[in-house]
Design a protein around this motif. Structure first.
Motif, PDB file in Angstrom:
ATOM      1  N   PRO A   1      95.803  20.496 -23.601  1.00  0.00           N
ATOM      2  CA  PRO A   1      96.129  19.089 -23.355  1.00  0.00           C
ATOM      3  C   PRO A   1      97.629  18.810 -23.337  1.00  0.00           C
ATOM      4  O   PRO A   1      98.400  19.474 -24.025  1.00  0.00           O
ATOM      5  CB  PRO A   1      95.480  18.369 -24.535  1.00  0.00           C
ATOM      6  CG  PRO A   1      94.503  19.316 -25.110  1.00  0.00           C
ATOM      7  CD  PRO A   1      94.955  20.687 -24.776  1.00  0.00           C
ATOM      8  N   LYS A   2      98.023  17.819 -22.524  1.00  0.00           N
ATOM      9  CA  LYS A   2      99.435  17.441 -22.410  1.00  0.00           C
ATOM     10  C   LYS A   2      99.634  16.093 -23.097  1.00  0.00           C
ATOM     11  O   LYS A   2      98.867  15.159 -22.856  1.00  0.00           O
ATOM     12  CB  LYS A   2      99.798  17.312 -20.917  1.00  0.00           C
ATOM     13  CG  LYS A   2      99.596  18.622 -20.156  1.00  0.00           C
ATOM     14  CD  LYS A   2      99.516  18.420 -18.646  1.00  0.00           C
ATOM     15  CE  LYS A   2      98.148  17.962 -18.175  1.00  0.00           C
ATOM     16  NZ  LYS A   2      97.209  19.003 -17.766  1.00  0.00           N
ATOM     17  N   GLY A   3     100.672  15.988 -23.927  1.00  0.00           N
ATOM     18  CA  GLY A   3     100.936  14.721 -24.628  1.00  0.00           C
ATOM     19  C   GLY A   3     101.870  13.855 -23.805  1.00  0.00           C
ATOM     20  O   GLY A   3     103.075  14.069 -23.768  1.00  0.00           O
TER      21      GLY A   3
ATOM     22  N   TRP B   1      92.064   7.460 -11.673  1.00  0.00           N
ATOM     23  CA  TRP B   1      93.389   7.458 -12.306  1.00  0.00           C
ATOM     24  C   TRP B   1      93.401   8.524 -13.378  1.00  0.00           C
ATOM     25  O   TRP B   1      92.413   9.236 -13.544  1.00  0.00           O
ATOM     26  CB  TRP B   1      93.747   6.081 -12.854  1.00  0.00           C
ATOM     27  CG  TRP B   1      92.789   5.506 -13.865  1.00  0.00           C
ATOM     28  CD1 TRP B   1      91.467   5.221 -13.685  1.00  0.00           C
ATOM     29  CD2 TRP B   1      93.089   5.150 -15.216  1.00  0.00           C
ATOM     30  NE1 TRP B   1      90.930   4.704 -14.831  1.00  0.00           N
ATOM     31  CE2 TRP B   1      91.903   4.648 -15.784  1.00  0.00           C
ATOM     32  CE3 TRP B   1      94.247   5.182 -15.998  1.00  0.00           C
ATOM     33  CZ2 TRP B   1      91.837   4.202 -17.107  1.00  0.00           C
ATOM     34  CZ3 TRP B   1      94.172   4.725 -17.300  1.00  0.00           C
ATOM     35  CH2 TRP B   1      92.984   4.248 -17.845  1.00  0.00           C
ATOM     36  N   GLN B   2      94.502   8.662 -14.089  1.00  0.00           N
ATOM     37  CA  GLN B   2      94.658   9.738 -15.064  1.00  0.00           C
ATOM     38  C   GLN B   2      95.472   9.232 -16.249  1.00  0.00           C
ATOM     39  O   GLN B   2      96.145   8.214 -16.143  1.00  0.00           O
ATOM     40  CB  GLN B   2      95.454  10.890 -14.455  1.00  0.00           C
ATOM     41  CG  GLN B   2      95.116  11.255 -13.055  1.00  0.00           C
ATOM     42  CD  GLN B   2      96.008  12.361 -12.513  1.00  0.00           C
ATOM     43  OE1 GLN B   2      97.191  12.154 -12.265  1.00  0.00           O
ATOM     44  NE2 GLN B   2      95.433  13.537 -12.322  1.00  0.00           N
ATOM     45  N   THR B   3      95.465  10.012 -17.327  1.00  0.00           N
ATOM     46  CA  THR B   3      96.343   9.686 -18.452  1.00  0.00           C
ATOM     47  C   THR B   3      97.777   9.540 -17.917  1.00  0.00           C
ATOM     48  O   THR B   3      98.527   8.657 -18.323  1.00  0.00           O
ATOM     49  CB  THR B   3      96.290  10.802 -19.513  1.00  0.00           C
ATOM     50  OG1 THR B   3      94.917  11.099 -19.793  1.00  0.00           O
ATOM     51  CG2 THR B   3      96.979  10.370 -20.797  1.00  0.00           C
ATOM     52  N   GLU B   4      98.128  10.399 -16.969  1.00  0.00           N
ATOM     53  CA  GLU B   4      99.477  10.406 -16.411  1.00  0.00           C
ATOM     54  C   GLU B   4      99.804   9.133 -15.641  1.00  0.00           C
ATOM     55  O   GLU B   4     100.957   8.719 -15.583  1.00  0.00           O
ATOM     56  CB  GLU B   4      99.637  11.579 -15.420  1.00  0.00           C
ATOM     57  CG  GLU B   4      99.556  12.961 -16.029  1.00  0.00           C
ATOM     58  CD  GLU B   4      98.123  13.470 -16.201  1.00  0.00           C
ATOM     59  OE1 GLU B   4      97.170  12.662 -16.122  1.00  0.00           O
ATOM     60  OE2 GLU B   4      97.945  14.675 -16.433  1.00  0.00           O
ATOM     61  N   THR B   5      98.806   8.549 -14.981  1.00  0.00           N
ATOM     62  CA  THR B   5      99.119   7.399 -14.124  1.00  0.00           C
ATOM     63  C   THR B   5      99.093   6.093 -14.916  1.00  0.00           C
ATOM     64  O   THR B   5      99.535   5.070 -14.415  1.00  0.00           O
ATOM     65  CB  THR B   5      98.157   7.277 -12.921  1.00  0.00           C
ATOM     66  OG1 THR B   5      96.860   6.919 -13.402  1.00  0.00           O
ATOM     67  CG2 THR B   5      98.080   8.561 -12.117  1.00  0.00           C
TER      68      THR B   5
ATOM     69  N   GLY C   1      87.275  16.444  -6.577  1.00  0.00           N
ATOM     70  CA  GLY C   1      87.277  17.216  -7.825  1.00  0.00           C
ATOM     71  C   GLY C   1      88.641  17.818  -8.074  1.00  0.00           C
ATOM     72  O   GLY C   1      89.605  17.525  -7.364  1.00  0.00           O
ATOM     73  N   ARG C   2      88.712  18.666  -9.086  1.00  0.00           N
ATOM     74  CA  ARG C   2      89.982  19.306  -9.425  1.00  0.00           C
ATOM     75  C   ARG C   2      90.340  20.338  -8.375  1.00  0.00           C
ATOM     76  O   ARG C   2      89.461  21.086  -7.921  1.00  0.00           O
ATOM     77  CB  ARG C   2      89.847  20.065 -10.746  1.00  0.00           C
ATOM     78  CG  ARG C   2      89.132  19.311 -11.797  1.00  0.00           C
ATOM     79  CD  ARG C   2      90.073  18.421 -12.468  1.00  0.00           C
ATOM     80  NE  ARG C   2      89.363  17.650 -13.475  1.00  0.00           N
ATOM     81  CZ  ARG C   2      89.985  16.999 -14.434  1.00  0.00           C
ATOM     82  NH1 ARG C   2      91.298  17.044 -14.512  1.00  0.00           N
ATOM     83  NH2 ARG C   2      89.299  16.307 -15.304  1.00  0.00           N
ATOM     84  N   VAL C   3      91.594  20.422  -8.048  1.00  0.00           N
ATOM     85  CA  VAL C   3      92.015  21.427  -7.085  1.00  0.00           C
ATOM     86  C   VAL C   3      91.700  22.826  -7.600  1.00  0.00           C
ATOM     87  O   VAL C   3      91.263  23.699  -6.849  1.00  0.00           O
ATOM     88  CB  VAL C   3      93.514  21.265  -6.794  1.00  0.00           C
ATOM     89  CG1 VAL C   3      94.003  22.404  -5.949  1.00  0.00           C
ATOM     90  CG2 VAL C   3      93.761  19.941  -6.106  1.00  0.00           C
TER      91      VAL C   3
HETATM   92 MG    MG Z   1      94.508  15.990 -15.937  1.00  0.00          MG
END
Ligand code: MG
Ligand code: ATP
Length: 696
Positions: free
Chosen positions: A314-316, A458-462, A561-563
């Protein structure tokens, strides 16, 4: 003969003369448009825009349709966001510039800076201003685990609790810029703790309550938190969860933690460590219920939040104060056609995920709405829990994950029938691609064909929605399983295998975002390098999402889906979602996950895992039917080489299928399964390995 119909310079449709001639041979175009709902659509669109989006009147161009507004938001991106930021948020000091003008080209030097030099406080926006205007309005409905024991909390009560909480953590020496770990069940105190951090400028990192002491410890270490806020226990699905014990074990490796603040969610006794533990319930009322908010810069960090870990460690991610709040609140209101005065917003996610942050807490409260805090599970005490909650709390918007929908489908339709769902106006889905069968069930059985579905990508990042159908309440068409359109201000691109941007119609590729947007994460906490390498380096000039997408002939978007999960069989690229969609259509299949495994002849072969419902049919019979289905609906090369029945699929704690683990098992790399810290039930892996071994 054909006639084009053109209104305000926009081509509306093409008509054949015969379509709109009356019995006397008179043509009445307007009549025809009205009768066929085409005018309505137009009227609704512009009515909708001006009622839901009063700012359109402030823009320097006239806006009459969705298209107008979207184009304006791209061509006049700065003006678009400036107008919204000034009109929707309350500032101590307004910003000088909308952003720093950087794009993703010079990615090594990219810095995410929006609403430059603006001074703001998120908690003032989420609570104070509504408290002043409307103190007795319900801000939060905490739907506790035991049905029927919900607690209604007004803006006035929330204001006081938040302020006491802020004074309390300040008292324990938490200052602006310090990190605070929140490890709490989805409860009123969790919201109070988040808002209190925002108020005094501390950076919270909420850790989902299901995580183990090791995962918790690594998150505490990551941000070097001085205090951890937790509860003695959690209550979920009628069971107690030992929050405090987990914290005690975690902090054995975190000597820098000065205090553990414990809220008593239950009356059960627990171990108190006199050196560090503070019982919140004993002291909170000794603190004043007014607290001066810290003056924060737009780009000060508001929180750190870890991704789900579907594709790896996981990325914080770190989110800002102003840009984040603006887009979270804008999308909450628009996408769900949320009536800030009256509606009850039912986002049933845990606060430990980005969906909980943006739509349970910040977005909805910033709009002065009423938000539901759901502490339980979809099946407690029985699979009607969601529907009886909708009826009991009169929920107007219901926002769920596809995994919950698939689980409830498995339990059958009877559970739905007993409950009045007429309060529902709009439904939302998030977290994974929603398969067509789940979409249809959601639409027909839950929304009773009356409610639109916002499939929000969307994503945690967006930080907030980036792709979603037009707002519920507008007359836009929907396509099952498709996320449809970029949100205002968001410009998408699909990259082909050579790394070039493709044309935007009828094409599949890697989903990228072209220009920065306000609620984008600023960085990965403590590892800006990883941030740039993961998101900005793969396609220079673009933000790379890690997901694949397909743009159909109308330019509408489907997430494939995921690349990482895309397979290449005999030179044909196939997304996992495409095959899973077909497998899940079979009446006996509850859930499925598809991965690619190396194959001598075809490069990769399709390996399908399926979970079956109760059935009389033999596995062989079902396999045959599944293979035929895939052949008929996709192509021969997509037919699974192997189908394996398993009792369950491995999922992250946020309910997403972890295909990377399934891929390892299918290719017999069982010794090295990768990061397992976010898996929700690790015994599932054992079960699958067993099924795999007995097959081979
Ligand atoms: Mg992700
Ligand atoms: P990690 O980044 O650690 O692998 P994660 O990507 O699952 O975990 P999140 O940020 O919680 O962590 O989830 C975002 C991802 O969820 C998206 O990148 C996408 O793959 C998927 N997703 C979210 N919403 C949708 C949607 N409506 N349709 C399809 N996929 C979606």
């Amino acid at each position: 003969e054909k006639y084009g119909v053109n209104i305000n310079g926009t081509d509306i449709c093409e008509l054949r003369a015969i379509d709109y001639a009356d019995e006397n041979g008179h043509y009445n175009v307007v009549e025809y448009l009205l009768q066929n709902g085409i005018m309505d659509n137009l009227k609704e669109d512009s009515k909708f825009l001006t009622s839901k989006f009063p700012e359109v009147k402030l823009f320097s161009k006239s806006i009459n349709s969705y298209e107008d507004l979207y184009n304006f938001s791209i061509e006049n991106n700065e003006e678009f966001w400036r107008t919204l930021a000034l009109n929707r948020l309350e500032w101590f000091k307004e910003f000088d510039k909308v952003n720093n003008g950087l794009d993703f080209n010079d990615y090594e030097n990219y810095e995410h800076k929006w609403f430059i030099n603006g001074k703001i406080n998120v908690s003032v926006n989420c609570v104070d201003r509504h408290y002043k205007k409307n103190p007795n309005k319900t801000a939060v409905i905490w739907d506790k685990d035991e049905p029927g024991t919900e607690q209604y909390v007004t803006y006035s009560e929330l204001y006081k609790l938040m302020n006491k909480f802020s004074n309390m953590i300040r008292h324990f020496n938490v200052k602006k810029g310090d990190s605070v770990i929140i490890y709490l069940p989805t409860s009123l105190y969790a919201i109070a703790a988040m808002l209190a951090c925002a108020r005094i400028g501390a950076v919270h990192s909420v850790v989902f309550g299901g995580f183990s002491s090791e995962s918790l410890a690594s998150r505490i270490q990551n941000c070097q938190a001085k205090i951890v806020i937790t509860s003695n226990q959690g209550v979920r699905g009628g069971r107690f969860i030992e929050f405090k014990q987990t914290v005690d074990t975690a902090i054995e490796t975190c000597p820098f933690v000065e205090h553990v603040l414990v809220y008593k969610r239950t009356d059960n006794p627990f171990q108190v460590n006199k050196d560090k533990d503070i019982i919140i319930d004993d002291i909170i009322d000794t603190f004043p219920d007014e607290c001066e908010p810290e003056i924060m810069d737009s780009n000060d960090p508001l929180f750190i939040l870890f991704t789900s870990g579907s594709t790896g460690k996981p990325k914080g991610l770190v989110h800002s104060n102003a840009g984040y709040l603006l887009q979270a609140s804008l999308t909450q209101q628009l996408v769900f056609n949320y009536d800030c005065e009256k509606d009850v917003f039912g986002c049933l996610a845990d606060i430990g995920w980005i969906t909980g942050h943006s739509y349970v807490v910040y977005g909805t409260l910033c709009n002065g709405g009423t938000t539901v805090l759901f502490e339980s599970t979809p099946t407690y005490p029985d699979p009607s829990r969601y529907w009886q909650t909708v009826e009991r709390l009169k929920i107007n918007q219901l926002y769920l994950a596809p995994t919950a929908i698939r689980l409830l489908i498995k339990h059958g339709d009877e559970w739905l029938k007993k409950h009045d769902k007429s309060s529902l106006k709009c439904l939302g889905s998030v977290g994974e691609p929603i398969n067509v069968e789940a979409w249809n069930w959601f639409y027909e059985k839950v929304g009773e064909k009356r409610c639109k579905i916002a499939d929000t990508w969307w994503q945690t990042e967006t930080g907030a929605h980036c792709i979603t159908p037009l707002p519920c309440g507008s007359n836009d068409i929907l396509k099952p399983g498709m996320a449809m359109r970029p949100f205002f201000g968001i410009q998408l691109a699909l990259m082909d295998q050579n790394g070039n941007e493709s044309d935007t119609k009828h094409i599949e590729g890697m989903l990228c975002i072209k220009k920065p947007w306000p609620s984008m994460a600023m960085t990965v906490f403590g590892d800006d390098q990883r941030f740039k390498e993961t998101y900005l380096k793969p396609y220079r000039g673009y933000f790379f999402t890690g997901d694949g997408a397909f743009f159909d002939n109308d330019g509408h978007i489907k997430i494939t889906g995921r690349v990482d999960d895309v397979m290449n069989v005999s030179g044909h690229r196939i997304g996992t979602a495409e095959i899973e969609n077909i497998l899940s259509e079979h009446p006996d299949v509850a859930e499925s996950a598809v991965v690619g495994v190396p194959h001598e002849l075809t490069g990769e072969a399709v390996f399908a895992y399926i979970v079956l419902k109760e059935t009389q049919k033999s596995e062989q019979e079902i396999f045959k039917q599944l293979k035929n289905l895939v052949k008929k609906k996709i192509a021969s090369h997509a037919i699974p080489n192997t189908i394996l029945v398993t009792p369950n699929l491995p999922k992250t704690r946020s309910g997403k299928i972890m295909r990377r683990i399934l891929r390892k098992i299918a290719s017999n790399q069982i010794e090295d399964l990768g990061d397992l810290s976010t898996i929700s039930e690790s015994n599932v892996i054992e079960e699958i390995i067993q099924s795999f071994r007995s097959m081979s």
